[in-house]
Design a protein around this motif. Structure first.
Motif, PDB file in Angstrom:
ATOM      1  N   GLU A 120      46.761  39.318  33.387  1.00 40.77           N
ATOM      2  CA  GLU A 120      45.578  39.316  34.173  1.00 40.77           C
ATOM      3  C   GLU A 120      45.511  40.157  35.291  1.00 40.77           C
ATOM      4  O   GLU A 120      44.666  40.924  35.611  1.00 40.77           O
ATOM      5  CB  GLU A 120      45.017  38.021  34.325  1.00 40.77           C
ATOM      6  CG  GLU A 120      43.642  37.952  35.140  1.00 40.77           C
ATOM      7  CD  GLU A 120      43.352  36.593  35.466  1.00 40.77           C
ATOM      8  OE1 GLU A 120      42.217  36.446  35.693  1.00 40.77           O
ATOM      9  OE2 GLU A 120      44.031  35.640  35.417  1.00 40.77           O
ATOM     10  N   SER A 121      46.556  40.229  36.018  1.00 41.82           N
ATOM     11  CA  SER A 121      46.589  41.007  37.248  1.00 41.82           C
ATOM     12  C   SER A 121      46.677  42.354  37.190  1.00 41.82           C
ATOM     13  O   SER A 121      46.421  43.055  38.128  1.00 41.82           O
ATOM     14  CB  SER A 121      48.056  40.531  38.189  1.00 41.82           C
ATOM     15  OG  SER A 121      49.121  40.907  37.146  1.00 41.82           O
ATOM     16  N   MET A 122      47.032  43.013  35.787  1.00 40.16           N
ATOM     17  CA  MET A 122      46.704  44.429  35.479  1.00 40.16           C
ATOM     18  C   MET A 122      45.389  44.924  35.433  1.00 40.16           C
ATOM     19  O   MET A 122      45.029  46.116  35.412  1.00 40.16           O
ATOM     20  CB  MET A 122      47.488  44.724  34.277  1.00 40.16           C
ATOM     21  CG  MET A 122      48.878  44.678  34.216  1.00 40.16           C
ATOM     22  SD  MET A 122      49.810  45.844  35.212  1.00 40.16           S
ATOM     23  CE  MET A 122      49.565  47.219  34.025  1.00 40.16           C
ATOM     24  N   GLN A 123      44.440  43.959  35.733  1.00 37.45           N
ATOM     25  CA  GLN A 123      42.856  44.276  35.996  1.00 37.45           C
ATOM     26  C   GLN A 123      42.708  44.745  37.433  1.00 37.45           C
ATOM     27  O   GLN A 123      41.611  45.205  37.730  1.00 37.45           O
ATOM     28  CB  GLN A 123      41.943  43.401  35.729  1.00 37.45           C
ATOM     29  CG  GLN A 123      42.162  42.962  34.107  1.00 37.45           C
ATOM     30  CD  GLN A 123      41.242  41.514  33.903  1.00 37.45           C
ATOM     31  OE1 GLN A 123      39.824  41.874  34.216  1.00 37.45           O
ATOM     32  NE2 GLN A 123      41.816  40.753  33.418  1.00 37.45           N
ATOM     33  N   ILE A 124      43.732  44.684  38.446  1.00 37.05           N
ATOM     34  CA  ILE A 124      43.395  44.966  39.607  1.00 37.05           C
ATOM     35  C   ILE A 124      42.920  46.375  39.743  1.00 37.05           C
ATOM     36  O   ILE A 124      43.592  47.180  39.285  1.00 37.05           O
ATOM     37  CB  ILE A 124      44.710  44.345  40.580  1.00 37.05           C
ATOM     38  CG1 ILE A 124      44.696  42.818  40.702  1.00 37.05           C
ATOM     39  CG2 ILE A 124      44.553  44.975  42.005  1.00 37.05           C
ATOM     40  CD1 ILE A 124      45.968  42.182  41.672  1.00 37.05           C
ATOM     41  N   PRO A 254      41.642  45.374  45.681  1.00 37.02           N
ATOM     42  CA  PRO A 254      40.346  45.071  45.020  1.00 37.02           C
ATOM     43  C   PRO A 254      40.368  44.498  43.644  1.00 37.02           C
ATOM     44  O   PRO A 254      41.436  45.071  42.834  1.00 37.02           O
ATOM     45  CB  PRO A 254      39.559  46.352  44.811  1.00 37.02           C
ATOM     46  CG  PRO A 254      40.884  47.503  44.830  1.00 37.02           C
ATOM     47  CD  PRO A 254      41.766  46.914  45.724  1.00 37.02           C
ATOM     48  N   PHE A 255      39.811  43.564  43.319  1.00 40.92           N
ATOM     49  CA  PHE A 255      39.878  42.921  42.069  1.00 40.92           C
ATOM     50  C   PHE A 255      38.597  42.413  41.680  1.00 40.92           C
ATOM     51  O   PHE A 255      37.947  41.190  42.109  1.00 40.92           O
ATOM     52  CB  PHE A 255      40.749  41.615  42.183  1.00 40.92           C
ATOM     53  CG  PHE A 255      41.274  40.927  41.016  1.00 40.92           C
ATOM     54  CD1 PHE A 255      40.972  41.655  39.688  1.00 40.92           C
ATOM     55  CD2 PHE A 255      41.943  39.818  40.762  1.00 40.92           C
ATOM     56  CE1 PHE A 255      41.294  41.043  38.366  1.00 40.92           C
ATOM     57  CE2 PHE A 255      42.065  38.964  39.685  1.00 40.92           C
ATOM     58  CZ  PHE A 255      41.769  39.461  38.557  1.00 40.92           C
ATOM     59  N   GLY A 256      37.777  43.215  41.076  1.00 38.23           N
ATOM     60  CA  GLY A 256      36.502  42.578  40.428  1.00 38.23           C
ATOM     61  C   GLY A 256      35.286  42.628  41.528  1.00 38.23           C
ATOM     62  O   GLY A 256      35.423  43.082  42.728  1.00 38.23           O
ATOM     63  N   LYS A 257      34.177  41.960  41.082  1.00 43.24           N
ATOM     64  CA  LYS A 257      33.085  41.909  42.053  1.00 43.24           C
ATOM     65  C   LYS A 257      32.755  40.377  42.018  1.00 43.24           C
ATOM     66  O   LYS A 257      32.963  39.486  41.409  1.00 43.24           O
ATOM     67  CB  LYS A 257      31.997  42.469  41.300  1.00 43.24           C
ATOM     68  CG  LYS A 257      32.106  43.885  41.172  1.00 43.24           C
ATOM     69  CD  LYS A 257      32.158  44.671  42.288  1.00 43.24           C
ATOM     70  CE  LYS A 257      32.258  46.161  41.894  1.00 43.24           C
ATOM     71  NZ  LYS A 257      32.468  47.064  42.938  1.00 43.24           N
TER      72      LYS A 257
END
Length: 350
Positions: A120-124, A254-257
């Protein structure tokens, strides 16, 4: 390879005298072609000598009886034929050729297994557009830069599985890379040890002289039932070199909105100890990258380090075309000799 002579059955074709054909040749003795610049001078001298050698006959005729006849031009035919003969001989002496060079390349190749973290952290989004997409992009470029190396793919998060076996089908491999997303593995976490074990299992029967694993991850080992250090030692037992790449910035990233569509920031830390130790055990190198360009530079370095020597054989297939022009010259010379015995050579000049 030895010289070949053009097919003799085709020499009668007018194709050999077309400007496009003459331009397409490689002239082995191209210096001979400069003789065409002095050929007109040779012809003029020849004409002058020919006129001086001719005997004149004085005949008393009235103006009314002196008439020019077009048939008097026939006397020039032998001279024109000789001009053609000389031109053809020059073309033949210049030795027109066509050469096809064939290159065969081969290499013993390297076996490379890429291990990509899809946790999941690879979405950062400290990489653009995020860590995983940046990793996929450099992996695709890396694959396209290889030559006859077998490359495989392992993805991992809470578990690890082989996405592609070792293959030289780079188009298929890049399709597998394109299809990587976060939904491939449901279990969360980062199973680095399991990824190394799966990669080793894929490579343990390889007979390649050089075997390499490239591990890309943004976290410490938090899942799986295999210790990453033990997995690295197992890979080393099979002579597999391991490069590890720690991906991500330290601090707020930054990680999403959030609910209002504003960029959300989370605190990010990365323990490099495990990845450094894995690279040390695997006799490879550890890299820490914090942006897209740095990640691309690391893959370029690995690509440079792990290059097999590419060997090549060159074959030259040379075809000579001078016999075509030589045959035409012989035919025209025989015609010239024949005309010397006819009335054409004895037509009176006014």
């Amino acid at each position: 390879m030895g010289d070949q002579v053009a097919n003799s059955s085709q020499w009668l074709s007018s194709h050999w005298f077309q400007w496009e054909t003459l331009q397409s040749f490689n002239w082995e003795l191209s210096v001979v072609l400069y003789a065409f610049y002095v050929l007109p001078l040779v012809i003029l001298i020849w004409f002058a000598i020919d006129i001086m050698k001719k005997q004149s006959l004085s005949i008393a005729l009235t103006d009314r009886d002196i008439k020019w006849s077009p048939t008097s031009l026939l006397r020039l035919i032998p001279h024109l034929i000789m001009l053609l003969i000389l031109s053809l001989l020059l073309l033949a002496l210049a030795r027109p050729q066509k050469t096809n060079e064939k290159v065969e390349q081969w290499t013993e190749g390297i076996d490379i297994m890429m291990l990509i973290d899809i946790s999941e952290s690879m979405q950062i989004e400290d990489f653009k557009p995020n860590r995983l997409e940046a990793a996929k992009d450099v992996a695709r470029k890396f694959v396209l830069g290889r030559f006859q190396d077998r490359i495989g793919l392992v993805v991992f998060s809470g578990e690890a599985y082989s996405r592609s076996p070792l293959t030289t089908d780079y188009d298929l491999l890049n399709t597998y890379i394109d299809d990587i997303d976060f939904n491939l593995i449901e279990k969360s976490g980062t199973a680095i040890g399991s990824a190394l074990a799966v990669g080793t299992n894929r490579m343990r029967e390889s007979e390649s002289k050089s075997k390499v694993m490239i591990l890309i991850s943004d976290g410490d080992n938090t899942a799986g039932n295999i210790d990453p250090i033990i997995a690295a030692e197992l890979a080393d037992a099979y002579d597999i070199k391991i490069y590890t790449i720690a991906i991500g910035k330290e601090g707020k990233v930054p990680f999403g909105k959030d609910f209002f569509g504003r960029t959300r920031y989370v605190e990010n830390t990365l323990n490099e100890t495990t990845l450094r130790e894995i690279a040390k055990i695997g006799n490879g190198k550890f890299y820490r990258v914090s942006d897209n360009q740095a990640l691309e530079d690391v893959f370029m370095l690995i690509d440079k380090y792990e290059k097999a020597e590419i060997k090549e054989n060159r074959f030259k297939d040379t075809t000579d075309f001078y016999p075509i022009y030589l045959k035409w010259a012989i035919v025209l010379f025989l015609l010239w000799m024949l005309l010397k015995s006819t009335f054409i050579s004895n037509i009176l000049q006014d």
